[in-house]
Design an enzyme around this catalytic site. Sequence first.
Site, PDB file in Angstrom:
ATOM      1  N   GLY A   1      -0.372  -1.764  -3.884  1.00  0.00           N
ATOM      2  CA  GLY A   1      -1.151  -3.003  -3.926  1.00  0.00           C
ATOM      3  C   GLY A   1      -2.157  -3.142  -2.813  1.00  0.00           C
ATOM      4  O   GLY A   1      -3.347  -3.240  -3.034  1.00  0.00           O
ATOM      5  N   SER A   2      -1.654  -3.161  -1.566  1.00  0.00           N
ATOM      6  CA  SER A   2      -2.595  -3.426  -0.482  1.00  0.00           C
ATOM      7  C   SER A   2      -3.205  -2.134   0.041  1.00  0.00           C
ATOM      8  O   SER A   2      -2.566  -1.079   0.046  1.00  0.00           O
ATOM      9  CB  SER A   2      -1.879  -4.164   0.648  1.00  0.00           C
ATOM     10  OG  SER A   2      -0.753  -3.450   1.063  1.00  0.00           O
TER      11      SER A   2
ATOM     12  N   CYS B   1       5.365   1.708  -0.344  1.00  0.00           N
ATOM     13  CA  CYS B   1       5.057   0.283  -0.258  1.00  0.00           C
ATOM     14  C   CYS B   1       3.546   0.149  -0.077  1.00  0.00           C
ATOM     15  O   CYS B   1       2.817   1.144  -0.178  1.00  0.00           O
ATOM     16  CB  CYS B   1       5.838  -0.342   0.913  1.00  0.00           C
ATOM     17  SG  CYS B   1       5.849  -2.166   0.880  1.00  0.00           S
TER      18      CYS B   1
ATOM     19  N   HIS C   1       5.561   3.506   6.472  1.00  0.00           N
ATOM     20  CA  HIS C   1       5.903   2.924   7.770  1.00  0.00           C
ATOM     21  C   HIS C   1       5.523   3.865   8.903  1.00  0.00           C
ATOM     22  O   HIS C   1       5.553   3.488  10.062  1.00  0.00           O
ATOM     23  CB  HIS C   1       7.401   2.625   7.833  1.00  0.00           C
ATOM     24  CG  HIS C   1       7.860   1.750   6.712  1.00  0.00           C
ATOM     25  ND1 HIS C   1       8.266   2.260   5.498  1.00  0.00           N
ATOM     26  CD2 HIS C   1       7.905   0.409   6.590  1.00  0.00           C
ATOM     27  CE1 HIS C   1       8.576   1.264   4.696  1.00  0.00           C
ATOM     28  NE2 HIS C   1       8.359   0.131   5.332  1.00  0.00           N
TER      29      HIS C   1
ATOM     30  N   GLU D   1      11.239   2.226  -2.799  1.00  0.00           N
ATOM     31  CA  GLU D   1      11.151   3.028  -1.577  1.00  0.00           C
ATOM     32  C   GLU D   1      12.212   4.128  -1.610  1.00  0.00           C
ATOM     33  O   GLU D   1      13.373   3.842  -1.815  1.00  0.00           O
ATOM     34  CB  GLU D   1      11.383   2.125  -0.369  1.00  0.00           C
ATOM     35  CG  GLU D   1      11.484   2.894   0.913  1.00  0.00           C
ATOM     36  CD  GLU D   1      11.780   2.016   2.114  1.00  0.00           C
ATOM     37  OE1 GLU D   1      11.238   0.900   2.186  1.00  0.00           O
ATOM     38  OE2 GLU D   1      12.540   2.476   2.964  1.00  0.00           O
TER      39      GLU D   1
HETATM   40  N1  GLN Z   1       1.850  -5.596  -3.148  1.00  0.00           N
HETATM   41  C1  GLN Z   1       2.311  -5.694  -1.805  1.00  0.00           C
HETATM   42  C2  GLN Z   1       1.514  -4.753  -0.910  1.00  0.00           C
HETATM   43  O1  GLN Z   1       1.143  -3.731  -1.338  1.00  0.00           O
HETATM   44  C3  GLN Z   1       3.770  -5.359  -1.696  1.00  0.00           C
HETATM   45  C4  GLN Z   1       4.273  -5.549  -0.300  1.00  0.00           C
HETATM   46  C5  GLN Z   1       5.771  -5.457  -0.180  1.00  0.00           C
HETATM   47  O2  GLN Z   1       6.430  -4.989  -1.062  1.00  0.00           O
HETATM   48  N2  GLN Z   1       6.304  -5.892   0.908  1.00  0.00           N
HETATM   49  O3  GLN Z   1       1.270  -5.035   0.243  1.00  0.00           O
HETATM   50 ZN    ZN Z   2       7.263  -2.893  -0.558  1.00  0.00          ZN
END
Ligand code: GLN
Ligand code: ZN
EC number: 2.1.1.14
Length: 765
Positions: A441-442, A735, A703, A674
């Site tokens: 997503g981000s 993520c 991370h 994850e």
């Molecule tokens: N869509 C969010 C991102 O990509 C998901 C973040 C998350 O799972 N903490 O930042």
């Molecule tokens: Zn996540």
Amino acid sequence: MVTTHNLGFPRIGAKRELKFGLERYWKGESSRDELKALGAQLRQRHWDDQKDLDWVPVGDFAFYDQVLDMSFTLGNLPERVQDFHGDTLDNYFRVARGRSAQAAEEHGACCGGVAAGEMTKWFDTNYHYIVPEFTADTQFNLDTSRLVEQLREAREQGVNAKPVIVGPISYLWLGKAKDDSDKLALLPRLMPVYCALLDYLKVMDVEWVQIDEPVLVTELDPAWRAAFATAYESFETRGVKLLLATYFGQLQENLDLACALPVDGLHLDAINARDEIEQAARQLPAQSVLSVGAINGRNIWKTDLNAALDWLEPLAQRLGDRLWLAPSCSLLHVPVDLASEETLDAEIRSWLAFALQKLDELKVLAAALNAGRRAVADELAANAAAVYQRRHSPRVNKPAVKAALARIDANLGNRASRYPERAPKQAAILGLPAYPTTTIGSFPQTAEIRHARSQYKAGALDEAGYRAAMRAEIERSVREQEALGLDVLVHGEAERNDMVEYFGEQLDGYAFSQFGWVQSYGSRCVKPPILFGDISRPNAMTVEWISYAQSLTRKPMKGMLTGPVTILNWSFVRDDQPRSVSCHQLALAIRDEVLDLEKAGVRVIQIDEAALREGLPLRRAQWGEYLQWAVESFRLTANGVRDETQIHTHMCYSEFNDIIASIADMDADVITIETSRSDMELLDAFDHFSYPNEIGPGVYDIHSPNIPTEAHIVQLMRKAAERIPAQRLWVNPDCGLKTRQWAEVIPALTNMVAAAKVLRGEVVR
Ligand code: GLN
Ligand code: ZN
């Protein structure tokens, strides 16, 4: 007379002074002495804030984490930091975060980086503690220096100090045996150190010690229950009085056990275990103190003081001096001071109480119990007015929302067809290759994004200018993804500062504080939005951004939403209706957004449920109920779409073993999780449960700044393919990428796309 006390106070400071002080020290911008002085100053201020209480907690202040403090008190340091020669505080930070501070590290090699201690959630809160590490050889060594220093300070200040420590059983329970040995076997070695600590406190003329055993609210194996009896027997002859503190839940089958332990008092969380107060009052030995946590230490709502007095008064009559009164748990979990709030809506503000206001409530309750309600008639009347007004406010109660909720029926949460029928329809429309690639997503939240946002918030950039800046970022993300050759694109979430706040700000029924910070871990704080009323969505929240992103590319663009359970779990939630009801309201609001995205031509929609697992109740016996409404809420949100629309969900963890059936029941077409850090080990859950839909096990640990190699990704995916048919696998990071730099993201995703191509050579879709 009722005795008032507090279990713990937020240490971060009303303006997050500790956070900033820590970060200055870590960056080498301030000295260790300055940091220590700041700690002393905060303690002093916080004791001053609590000085009217009969007993004030001491030892609850921690520079990073109270469990790590306990590890240092018990001399249980991981072997990798044991040869350290510098200041203990620096070594403490090494365990907490892998390194002490820039300035300290210049002193020599002995101060260098080590592996940071593992961090995990403190029961069902959003606070994270540093997990104590054990091996079969662990030895303990008492170090009273920190506690004694704080005790001296408190006494100099003239407060009635009650040291707070984590009890031996909870301490062991919270830790992890690194060599898989039985950590309970360490109890005989641990107890002498605890006894020595209590003896020491006795010598220091301490009267009461609060000994926290929150594990008593969980389901304990017989060996752990037996350990309680053994451990506390050896405390029996110590000269200090022990107040055994439990919180966050009911004791249930452990209540008898707790009442029978040879301690001098028991604290129960009367918010969660109101029903057990009566039994405890009956069962405790005749001279024991019963401490009642009558004010919620976990939320930010005013207590209904009159209602509390209704049940406290008869109890006070019966128990007399044996009744103590406190918040339900440490106030660590609430912001410090409502008085700091300048922009919060006045009406909503009148319904709230932060830590300091909760202590005021405690005083009013005690005064009413000690001197009669008339002694505090004005305070009680003001409280009653606020409570009444909140209960009847049209801002809280929206008949239209309640009506929509009443119309929910089973079908609303069901897809028209089952996955095997939907999948080919989606495939025909999306035309994806085998092992399709996507991201979560981000994309990086660059300095330009943050700058534009702060300019906009400060009024230096107008709405049009801000939107133009966000569009430019979205365009950049789309171009980069096309160049990388990803299959399902995202818009990058440039316009979102936070995945919950972004939606909360656009929903009716939410309010935001300026300083409502709560420590999450170390220097990290979160400011949960306040869900105060019935939830509705006045306007579409994401459609414009996603449509814009889709207009830039022919590849499918994923709409990106946060799911109802995650929004709920990361908010301060109203306490006047079940959480499940608030969750269903959120679900209906996000469902409208899903349907609007679909209408706008978006063919893939991701609904993140990053916090679904962390909402699990402490007791397994209650998991079923939670999972039922959590899954139902997700289904309501997601499943109103046509067969052709592909629903994704994302979860930032993969300890799925216990809940995999519920996750499957959400019926998302694709789930991304994850797994890379554990080398796909966490896919074990899929050995015993054949997950029916598609899965993207994360292959890039976002991370870490490290760039995963193509070969590593291929190898991870092959492992995944041993468990899940290749036809149902996706290739994606663990993520979102917002904390990374583009310079890291581009090579990592280049390798990921290359790996997917290798894998495609190996299957026929
Ligand atoms: N869509 C969010 C991102 O990509 C998901 C973040 C998350 O799972 N903490 O930042
Ligand atoms: Zn996540």
